[in-house]
Design an enzyme around this catalytic site. Structure first.
Site, PDB file in Angstrom:
ATOM      1  N   LYS A  74       0.827  -1.202   0.000  1.00 48.71           N
ATOM      2  CA  LYS A  74       0.000   0.000   0.000  1.00 48.71           C
ATOM      3  C   LYS A  74       0.866   1.259   0.000  1.00 48.71           C
ATOM      4  O   LYS A  74       1.914   1.299   0.646  1.00 48.71           O
ATOM      5  CB  LYS A  74      -0.905  -0.031   1.237  1.00 48.71           C
ATOM      6  CG  LYS A  74      -1.969   1.045   1.321  1.00 48.71           C
ATOM      7  CD  LYS A  74      -2.850   0.794   2.541  1.00 48.71           C
ATOM      8  CE  LYS A  74      -3.934   1.844   2.676  1.00 48.71           C
ATOM      9  NZ  LYS A  74      -4.826   1.576   3.838  1.00 48.71           N
ATOM     10  N   SER A 150      -9.377   2.149   2.935  1.00 50.71           N
ATOM     11  CA  SER A 150      -8.499   2.878   2.047  1.00 50.71           C
ATOM     12  C   SER A 150      -7.491   1.979   1.332  1.00 50.71           C
ATOM     13  O   SER A 150      -6.688   2.448   0.534  1.00 50.71           O
ATOM     14  CB  SER A 150      -7.726   3.935   2.855  1.00 50.71           C
ATOM     15  OG  SER A 150      -6.939   3.318   3.879  1.00 50.71           O
ATOM     16  N   SER A 174      -9.994  -0.664   6.982  1.00 48.49           N
ATOM     17  CA  SER A 174      -9.397  -0.377   5.676  1.00 48.49           C
ATOM     18  C   SER A 174      -8.736  -1.564   4.995  1.00 48.49           C
ATOM     19  O   SER A 174      -8.375  -1.474   3.823  1.00 48.49           O
ATOM     20  CB  SER A 174      -8.382   0.766   5.803  1.00 48.49           C
ATOM     21  OG  SER A 174      -9.042   1.999   5.941  1.00 48.49           O
TER      22      SER A 174
END
Length: 431
Positions: A74, A150, A174
Site C-alpha cells: 500500500k 483505504s 481499511s
C-alpha cells in the site's frame, strides 16, 4: 488465479521461473486501463530480483516461503526508492530512503516488491479509494462500483490478478472492507503484532509509533494459507525480541465453537449478504461445528460502536490531528473502556473459538454514494468496530457472490494473539 503459495511452490520446484512470473505480472499491470489499482512500479529492480531468485533456486539454496513471488504494498508503507504519497499531493515527490520493517521482512521471506497500490487521500475513507495524484480505483467485479478503502488498491489488484500478495493498513476497516467488496482475504492482525516502523506520514518521526493506537498493518491475499504465510513472515517485535505464531485451537472444522451474529439494527444487512451468511452458517452446522448464536453476554454492540468512535477521535489527536477536547479524566476513562471491552471479548473466547459476522452490511456500492441501501454511509463501520476497538484479530473472507457476481464477505474475529485460530477456521471453511 494462483495464490502466492502456489506460485512460490512452482518456482521452488522449477516448474516456472520467477522472471517469467514477474514479467507476466508487469505486462498485466501495464495493460490495465480499467481498475487503476497499482500506481507505481519498479520493473528493472523487480526483474533483477527475479533473476537473483532464480539463480538461488538453480544453485539449490534454501529459500523462503515467498521466494520469487512478486507483490505490492500500500502507498503508505515505505519502500526504498519508491514514492510514499498517502494519496496526498503535498507528498507527491516524497521518495522513501529506507524500507519499512514489514517490507524488509517480506523481502527476507523471498518476496519481490514490484510496486505500490492505490490509497484514498491520507487513508481517510474506509469506503472508497480515490486521490488527486493517481485518481480512482475501480472494483474489478463492476467498474462502476467501489473497491472499498483505504486499501482498495491492494484488494482490487488481487482480484484483478495484478499482484499475488498485498500488505495494507486497517484503522477503520481499511483492510477488511476492501477485502469483502473485492472478494479476497484480508487480515487485521492482533493490534501491535506487526511492527509499524516505516508506516507513517512523510516527515513524521518513528517515535510516534510508540503512542497508543488502534491502527494495524496486515496482509491481503487470495487464500487463508497466504495470509498465514505473510503473517509468519512479518509479525513479531523487532530485535532483540522474538515471537512465534500461536498454534490454532483446532485443525478440524467440526471441532470449532463458532459464535454467530448475522444482523443488527444499526447496520441491517441486505438480503444478499444475509442469504450468503445464512448459507455459510448452515454449512458450518452440517460440518458438526458447534454454533453459538448471539453477541457475547457482556457486550453491548451499540455501546462499543460508540466507544470506537471516541477512540478514533483520540487516535487522530495523538497522531497529529486536531487536539482533542478530552480532559485527563476523560482520557483515562476512554482507555479503561477500551481495555474493558477487550476483557469482555476475551472472557467470551474462553468458551467460543471464533466469532462470525458480516464484514459489511452490503456489497460494493456505486462510486460516490453517500448512502448505501438507504442506510448512512458510516454504517459500514459498525461491523468492523468491535475488533478494531479491542485489538482482536479479524479476518475478512469471501463467502459467495450475489446474482450480479458481486463478492460477499464475512468477518472472522479470533481470540487475542490467536490470529491463526481465525486463519485456520477460514481455511477450513473455504474447503
Amino acid at each position: 488465479m494462483m495464490t502466492a503459495g502456489e506460485v512460490a511452490e512452482r518456482i521452488r520446484t522449477g516448474q516456472v521461473t520467477s522472471r517469467e512470473v514477474t514479467e507476466q505480472l508487469l505486462v498485466r499491470i501495464a495493460a490495465d486501463t480499467d481498475v487503476n489499482a497499482v500506481v507505481e512500479i519498479r520493473p528493472d529492480h523487480a526483474l533483477a530480483a527475479a533473476d537473483q531468485a532464480d539463480a538461488e533456486v538453480a544453485a539449490g539454496r534454501r529459500v523462503g516461503p515467498l521466494h520469487g513471488v512478486p507483490m505490492t504494498v500500500k502507498d503508505c508503507i515505505n519502500v526504498a526508492g519508491l514514492h510514499t504519497t498517502w494519496g496526498n499531493p503535498a507528498f507527491a515527490e516524497y521518495v522513501a530512503d529506507r524500507d519499512a520493517t514489514v517490507v524488509e521482512r517480506l523481502q527476507r521471506a523471498g518476496a519481490i516488491i514490484v510496486g505500490k497500490s492505490n490509497v484514498h487521500t491520507m487513508l481517510a475513507d474506509f469506503g472508497q479509494t480515490v486521490n488527486e495524484i493517481y485518481g480512482r480505483t475501480n472494483n474489478p467485479a463492476d467498474l462502476t462500483r467501489t473497491p472499498g478503502g483505504s486499501s482498495g488498491g491492494g484488494a482490487a489488484a488481487l482480484a484483478a490478478d495484478l499482484t499475488y500478495l498485498e500488505y495494507g493498513s486497517d484503522l477503520v476497516g481499511s483492510i477488511r472492507l476492501p477485502a469483502a467488496y473485492c472478494g479476497v482475504y484480508g487480515l487485521k492482525p492482533t493490534n501491535g503484532l506487526v511492527p509499524q516502523r516505516g508506516f507513517q506520514v512523510p516527515g513524521t518521526p518513528d517515535l510516534l509509533s510508540e503512542l497508543p493506537k488502534l491502527s494495524t498493518i496486515g496482509p491481503l491475499a487470495r487464500s487463508a494459507v497466504d495470509i498465514r504465510t505473510a503473517l509468519r513472515a512479518t509479525a513479531g517485535p523487532e530485535a532483540p525480541y522474538s515471537w512465534t505464531l500461536t498454534p490454532p485451537r483446532h485443525r478440524r472444522l467440526e471441532d470449532f465453537r463458532v459464535g454467530v451474529v448475522t444482523d443488527h439494527p444499526s447496520a441491517q444487512v441486505t438480503s444478499e449478504v444475509g442469504e450468503a451468511l445464512s448459507e455459510t452458517i448452515d454449512r458450518l452446522a452440517r460440518s458438526g461445528a458447534k454454533i453459538v448464536e448471539g453477541w457475547p453476554d457482556e457486550v453491548d454492540p451499540d455501546e462499543q460502536g460508540d466507544e470506537f468512535g471516541r477512540q478514533v477521535e483520540l487516535f487522530f489527536a495523538l497522531h497529529g490531528g486536531e487536539p482533542t477536547s478530552m480532559i485527563v479524566n476523560n482520557l483515562l476513562a476512554t482507555e479503561y473502556a477500551r481495555l474493558e471491552a477487550r476483557r469482555k471479548w476475551q472472557r467470551y473466547f474462553e468458551d467460543v473459538d471464533v466469532f462470525l459476522c458480516p464484514t459489511s452490511f452490503a456489497v460494493a456500492f456505486p462510486h460516490g454514494s453517500t448512502t448505501i441501501n438507504d442506510q448512512p454511509y458510516d454504517a459500514q463501520v459498525f461491523w468492523i468496530a468491535h475488533a478494531s476497538l479491542t485489538g482482536h484479530p479479524a479476518l475478512s473472507m469471501p463467502i459467495g457472490h450475489t446474482k450480479d457476481r458481486l463478492p460477499v464477505g464475512a468477518q472472522v474475529i479470533g481470540p487475542w494473539h490467536e490470529d491463526d485460530t481465525a486463519i485456520t477456521f477460514a481455511e477450513l471453511l473455504a474447503g
